[in-house]
Design a protein around this motif. Structure first.
Motif, short mmCIF file in Angstrom:
data_model
loop_
_atom_site.label_atom_id
_atom_site.label_comp_id
_atom_site.label_asym_id
_atom_site.label_seq_id
_atom_site.Cartn_x
_atom_site.Cartn_y
_atom_site.Cartn_z
N ASP A 177 -37.46 4.99 7.89
CA ASP A 177 -38.68 4.29 8.29
C ASP A 177 -39.81 5.27 8.58
O ASP A 177 -40.95 5.05 8.18
CB ASP A 177 -38.43 3.43 9.53
CG ASP A 177 -37.65 2.17 9.19
OD1 ASP A 177 -37.52 1.87 7.98
OD2 ASP A 177 -37.17 1.51 10.11
N GLN A 178 -39.47 6.34 9.32
CA GLN A 178 -40.50 7.33 9.64
C GLN A 178 -41.03 7.98 8.37
O GLN A 178 -42.23 8.18 8.22
CB GLN A 178 -39.92 8.43 10.55
CG GLN A 178 -39.77 7.99 11.99
CD GLN A 178 -39.14 9.08 12.83
OE1 GLN A 178 -38.27 9.82 12.36
NE2 GLN A 178 -39.57 9.19 14.07
N PHE B 181 -40.93 6.79 5.28
CA PHE B 181 -41.69 5.83 4.48
C PHE B 181 -43.10 5.62 5.05
O PHE B 181 -44.07 5.51 4.32
CB PHE B 181 -40.95 4.49 4.36
CG PHE B 181 -41.69 3.49 3.52
CD1 PHE B 181 -41.81 3.68 2.15
CD2 PHE B 181 -42.30 2.38 4.08
CE1 PHE B 181 -42.52 2.79 1.36
CE2 PHE B 181 -43.02 1.48 3.30
CZ PHE B 181 -43.12 1.68 1.94
N TYR B 182 -43.16 5.59 6.37
CA TYR B 182 -44.46 5.41 7.03
C TYR B 182 -45.42 6.54 6.62
O TYR B 182 -46.58 6.30 6.29
CB TYR B 182 -44.24 5.42 8.54
CG TYR B 182 -45.42 4.95 9.38
CD1 TYR B 182 -45.84 3.63 9.33
CD2 TYR B 182 -46.08 5.82 10.23
CE1 TYR B 182 -46.90 3.19 10.11
CE2 TYR B 182 -47.14 5.39 11.02
CZ TYR B 182 -47.54 4.07 10.95
OH TYR B 182 -48.59 3.64 11.74
N CYS B 183 -44.90 7.77 6.61
CA CYS B 183 -45.73 8.91 6.20
C CYS B 183 -46.10 8.84 4.71
O CYS B 183 -47.23 9.12 4.33
CB CYS B 183 -45.02 10.23 6.48
SG CYS B 183 -44.74 10.53 8.22
N LEU B 184 -45.12 8.48 3.89
CA LEU B 184 -45.38 8.37 2.45
C LEU B 184 -46.47 7.35 2.21
O LEU B 184 -47.37 7.54 1.41
CB LEU B 184 -44.12 7.93 1.69
CG LEU B 184 -42.93 8.88 1.62
CD1 LEU B 184 -41.80 8.23 0.83
CD2 LEU B 184 -43.31 10.20 0.98
N GLN B 185 -46.38 6.23 2.93
CA GLN B 185 -47.35 5.16 2.73
C GLN B 185 -48.76 5.60 3.14
O GLN B 185 -49.75 4.99 2.77
CB GLN B 185 -46.93 3.91 3.50
CG GLN B 185 -47.32 2.60 2.80
CD GLN B 185 -48.82 2.45 2.62
OE1 GLN B 185 -49.60 2.59 3.55
NE2 GLN B 185 -49.24 2.18 1.38
N ARG B 186 -48.83 6.67 3.90
CA ARG B 186 -50.16 7.17 4.27
C ARG B 186 -50.60 8.30 3.33
O ARG B 186 -51.58 8.98 3.59
CB ARG B 186 -50.17 7.65 5.72
CG ARG B 186 -49.86 6.53 6.74
CD ARG B 186 -50.87 5.40 6.69
NE ARG B 186 -50.63 4.37 7.72
CZ ARG B 186 -50.20 3.14 7.47
NH1 ARG B 186 -49.92 2.76 6.24
NH2 ARG B 186 -50.04 2.28 8.46
N GLY B 187 -49.82 8.51 2.28
CA GLY B 187 -50.24 9.46 1.25
C GLY B 187 -49.62 10.84 1.33
O GLY B 187 -49.97 11.73 0.56
N MET B 188 -48.67 11.03 2.26
CA MET B 188 -48.05 12.36 2.35
C MET B 188 -46.85 12.43 1.42
O MET B 188 -46.16 11.43 1.22
CB MET B 188 -47.53 12.60 3.77
CG MET B 188 -48.62 12.58 4.79
SD MET B 188 -47.90 12.71 6.44
CE MET B 188 -49.18 11.92 7.39
N ASP B 189 -46.55 13.64 0.91
CA ASP B 189 -45.31 13.74 0.15
C ASP B 189 -44.17 13.96 1.14
O ASP B 189 -44.39 14.18 2.33
CB ASP B 189 -45.37 14.81 -0.94
CG ASP B 189 -45.59 16.19 -0.38
OD1 ASP B 189 -45.16 16.45 0.75
OD2 ASP B 189 -46.21 17.00 -1.08
N GLU B 190 -42.98 13.86 0.62
CA GLU B 190 -41.82 13.86 1.49
C GLU B 190 -41.69 15.16 2.30
O GLU B 190 -41.36 15.15 3.48
CB GLU B 190 -40.59 13.69 0.62
CG GLU B 190 -39.44 13.21 1.38
CD GLU B 190 -38.38 12.78 0.39
OE1 GLU B 190 -38.35 11.59 0.07
OE2 GLU B 190 -37.64 13.64 -0.07
N THR C 196 -44.04 17.24 3.25
CA THR C 196 -45.03 17.25 4.32
C THR C 196 -44.58 16.34 5.45
O THR C 196 -44.69 16.68 6.63
CB THR C 196 -46.39 16.75 3.77
OG1 THR C 196 -46.68 17.51 2.60
CG2 THR C 196 -47.49 16.92 4.78
N LEU D 42 -43.83 17.46 9.27
CA LEU D 42 -44.59 16.84 10.36
C LEU D 42 -43.64 16.27 11.42
O LEU D 42 -43.81 16.51 12.62
CB LEU D 42 -45.46 15.72 9.76
CG LEU D 42 -46.63 15.23 10.57
CD1 LEU D 42 -47.75 16.26 10.55
CD2 LEU D 42 -47.16 13.92 10.00
#
Lengths: 252, 480
Positions: B428-429, B431-440, B442, B446
């Motif tokens: 979930d964490q 996916f949340y970052c991916l959905q904001r445009g970050m690659d895995e 990154t 983070l």
């Protein structure tokens, strides 16, 4: 902007979406309503690129690109934003750092330089005011210890910061009191333009008093069984979903 | 986002970034460990008689000891007779400036991103570089000298400041303390020595970069830091090692002495070669680190451990003086086949002594990460306080995290708290970052840096940045 055709999706072999057709044009707001378990959140997740779902049939075109071919991060970079029903906590990572990372990754994708610190801070100030988000929330860890209302406002704040083309709001109204609902809706309305569009997923008509949709669709059992103008939402509020379910049975 | 299995497979493809081997001629003792070798080392280093005696008695003690088995690690036991105990880069000539230094050596520093040139310009950091066993170059000595601060290689200290060395060597970690400490006391070849005079606040971070270079050379570093009354020093130690096939043994000893009202901050970044993806090779890191606090003194250990095939390490504090403070902040990362059994020992002897342990373990791949900590409150330690927090983060479902706290309380006025959590980096964490445009990558960087924030905040700025990067590199591709 986005064209969904005959979309079928399943999870663990269980079909959830059974042929969704929907087209959203720039400047439009579409509301998707429906009873629990009808597939509303699945549709949001599938569009955002969650991996657990298997696409078994159909296509989704976003700005001329095959959306289903893109990973979740590239969909976000292309301009799809999902406001989560249950925003995730990331301890130790400040909201600011999180957003700056996101913005810069998106800019990198577009071949742009990282955002200068000054511009970024200006943007934060401007956009947090939009959802009446306390300044201290911006420096706190992502969603950690936020109240339900703060989490939802934070989603809209992120949306404002990232300036997506298509925003999908997944039950953003759930768990909000009337004031928070007004603030969230107000933020969404201010962000509306002729170039962007939104899909608002909701359970209750209440949110649509504030965010006025151009179209309302009823999702039931993985299919859109009825579409209409904003008045449809009022009708649903009055009559519930049962009358539509009956029609569905007859049609089937 | 790829599936979990694919991602776990990817972990194994992350190769050691600092895997290169510098070809410098070295002066090597024959393999094996006996009195003659000890005499050879001592003679090579032109040591006084008392030090030779110290080594010989340590050897005698070591020969009667057995390698400890209690740690939650398994590895083929090293053959101590099959190692070289002395190796030194052959000096071509005395170095007056960097221009005279071995170009290959400089090249190596450049690869590590620690060119002395740059360090000199940056100022603020004095570097005492230990390569294999002989200190090659020490900078900033003049500036420190003006303040009466001694910062030099251990061998130089033995020659120039024998009284100080003799007074404090082995007072915090006795030569019979444990198997590896005894081994070190017998065969240590070099290391660092630091003395801060009364009331002096060391104006710069003192930094040592250790590096194991020669194949099959056991590394036995000895570090002694003495902060005299009312003084302060922040000491940094960072390490990387070249890629090797055979396991390399490292058994260092670090002793810190903080006299009345003194403070020592000791930070470590450890990034020795962890072995390849099959678990072959890699450093065996058996270290004894301990500090002694006199009245009102404070010692803090901060460590970021990402390397080594096997880590066995419990930096501790003996709070002998009243009102003294001991702290331990640690991030230990294990991936692939790495094994770590690490934690801290806080020994409360004086009244009103306070200690804090914050340990963050991150396990990925098929690694095992254990926290083992001892909090001991002595009979006379009235009003002693300890707070311990151990957090474990798991990535994937094939790794292990374990916690072994030992609490011994001998005074009923003591307050001891222990908190432990175990969590998993959630889909979930990510996916949340991916959905904001970050690659895995990154996203993981983070999330992990957020998790370790409390520890990274303890590091000096330049080191914290390096540590963040290291965490990201170490966990490249490891998602669960």
């Amino acid at each position: 902007m986005i064209k969904i055709e005959n979309l079928h999706a399943s999870i663990d072999g269980q079909p959830i979406l059974k042929g969704i057709n929907l087209e959203v044009k720039p400047g439009e707001v579409h509301a998707i309503m429906g009873p629990n378990g009808s597939g509303k959140s699945t549709l949001a997740s599938v569009l955002a690129g969650r991996e657990e779902y298997e696409i078994t049939e159909g296509s989704v075109t976003f700005e001329g690109k095959d959306l289903l071919d893109l990973g979740a991060e590239d969909r976000a970079r292309e301009g799809i934003f999902l406001a989560f029903q249950y925003p995730v906590e990331i301890p130790g990572v400040s909201n600011i750092n999180f957003l700056k990372t996101a913005i810069n990754e998106i800019r990198k994708y577009r071949g742009e330089e990282p955002i200068p610190a000054k511009d970024f801070l200006k943007l934060v100030k401007e956009k947090s005011a939009l959802v009446e988000l306390d300044n201290s929330l911006a420096s706190r860890s992502v969603n950690e210890g936020f109240s339900g209302g703060e989490k939802k406002r934070n989603e809209i704040f992120q949306m404002a910061m990232l300036e997506p083309k298509l925003s999908i709001l997944d039950e953003t109204d759930s768990g909000l009191d009337i004031d928070a609902l007004r603030i969230v809706a107000n933020g969404v309305n201010k962000l509306k333009s002729a170039d962007n569009a939104s899909i608002v997923i909701t359970h209750y008509q209440r949110l649509l008093d504030y965010i006025v949709p151009d179209f309302v669709h009823v999702l039931y059992n993985g299919k859109i069984i009825k579409s209409g103008p904003k008045e449809l939402a009022l009708e649903l509020e009055e009559k519930g979903y049962d009358w539509l379910k009956k029609d569905q049975v007859i049609e089937a | 986002m790829a599936s979990e299995d694919e991602l776990l497979a990817e972990v194994t493809s992350s190769e050691y970034k600092y895997g290169f081997y510098t070809n410098i001629e070295s002066d090597k003792a024959p393999k094996g460990l006996n009195e003659d070798i000890i005499r050879l080392i001592s003679a090579k280093k032109n040591e006084p008689e008392w030090l030779l005696e110290y080594r010989l008695s340590a050897l005698k003690a070591w020969q009667e000891m057995v390698e400890p088995e209690w740690a939650h690690i398994s590895y083929p036991k090293p053959d101590f007779q099959d190692l070289h105990y002395y190796s030194a880069p052959k000096p071509k000539k005395q170095l007056d400036s960097l221009d005279d230094a071995d170009p290959e050596l400089l090249e190596m520093y450049n690869k590590l991103g620690i060119s002395i040139d740059e360090q000199k310009k940056l100022a603020g950091v004095a570097v005492d570089i230990v390569m294999d066993s002989v200190s090659v170059k020490t900078t900033f000595q003049d500036k420190l000298y003006e303040l009466g601060i001694i910062f030099c290689s251990f061998s130089e200290a033995v020659q120039k400041h024998p009284d100080l060395v003799r007074k404090y060597l082995g007072t915090v970690v006795p030569k019979t303390d444990n198997f590896y400490a005894a081994l070190n006391a017998a065969v240590f070849t070099d290391g660092s020595f630091c003395y801060i005079p009364k009331g002096v606040r060391c104006p710069m971070e003192l930094s040592t970069y250790f590096r194991i270079n020669e194949a099959n050379t056991g590394q036995f570093e000895r570090t002694l830091v003495i902060a005299d009354e009312g003084s302060y020093v922040s000491y940094l130690e960072g390490c990387t090692a070249p890629m090797r096939d055979e396991n390399q043994l490292h058994a260092a000893v670090v002793e810190l002495v903080a006299l009345d009202n003194a403070e020592i901050k000791y930070s470590t970044i450890q990034n020795w070669y962890p072995g390849n993806k099959e678990g072959k090779g890699g450093i065996y890191n058996f270290v004894t680190k301990r500090g002694l606090c006199e009245t009102n003194a404070k010692i803090s250990w901060t460590q970021v451990e990402t390397g080594s095939a096997v880590t066995w390490k419990y930096p501790g504090c003996i709070m002998k003086g009243d009102n003294s403070i001991g702290e331990f902040y640690s991030v230990a990362v294990t991936s692939n086949h790495q094994q770590a059994d690490t934690g801290s020992k806080m020994i409360h002897v004086g009244k009103n002594t306070k200690s804090t342990i914050i340990s963050k373990g991150i396990s990925a791949g098929v690694s095992n990460n254990s926290y083992r900590g001892l909090v001991n409150i002595g009979k006379k330690a009235t009003n002693a306080r300890n707070f311990t927090q151990c957090d474990s983060l798991l990535m994937g479902d094939k790794c292990g995290a374990h916690t072994f706290p030992y609490i011994e309380v001998g005074n009923k006025t003591a307050k001891v708290e222990h908190e432990a959590t175990t969590s998993k980096i959630g889909e979930d964490q990510i996916f949340y970052c991916l959905q904001r445009g970050m690659d895995e990558q990154t996203a993981i960087g983070l999330i992990v840096n957020g998790y370790c924030k409390e520890i990274l905040n303890q590091l000096p700025m330049e080191f914290a940045v390096e540590a963040q990067k290291l965490l990201e590199i170490s966990l490249e591709g490891s998602v669960g």
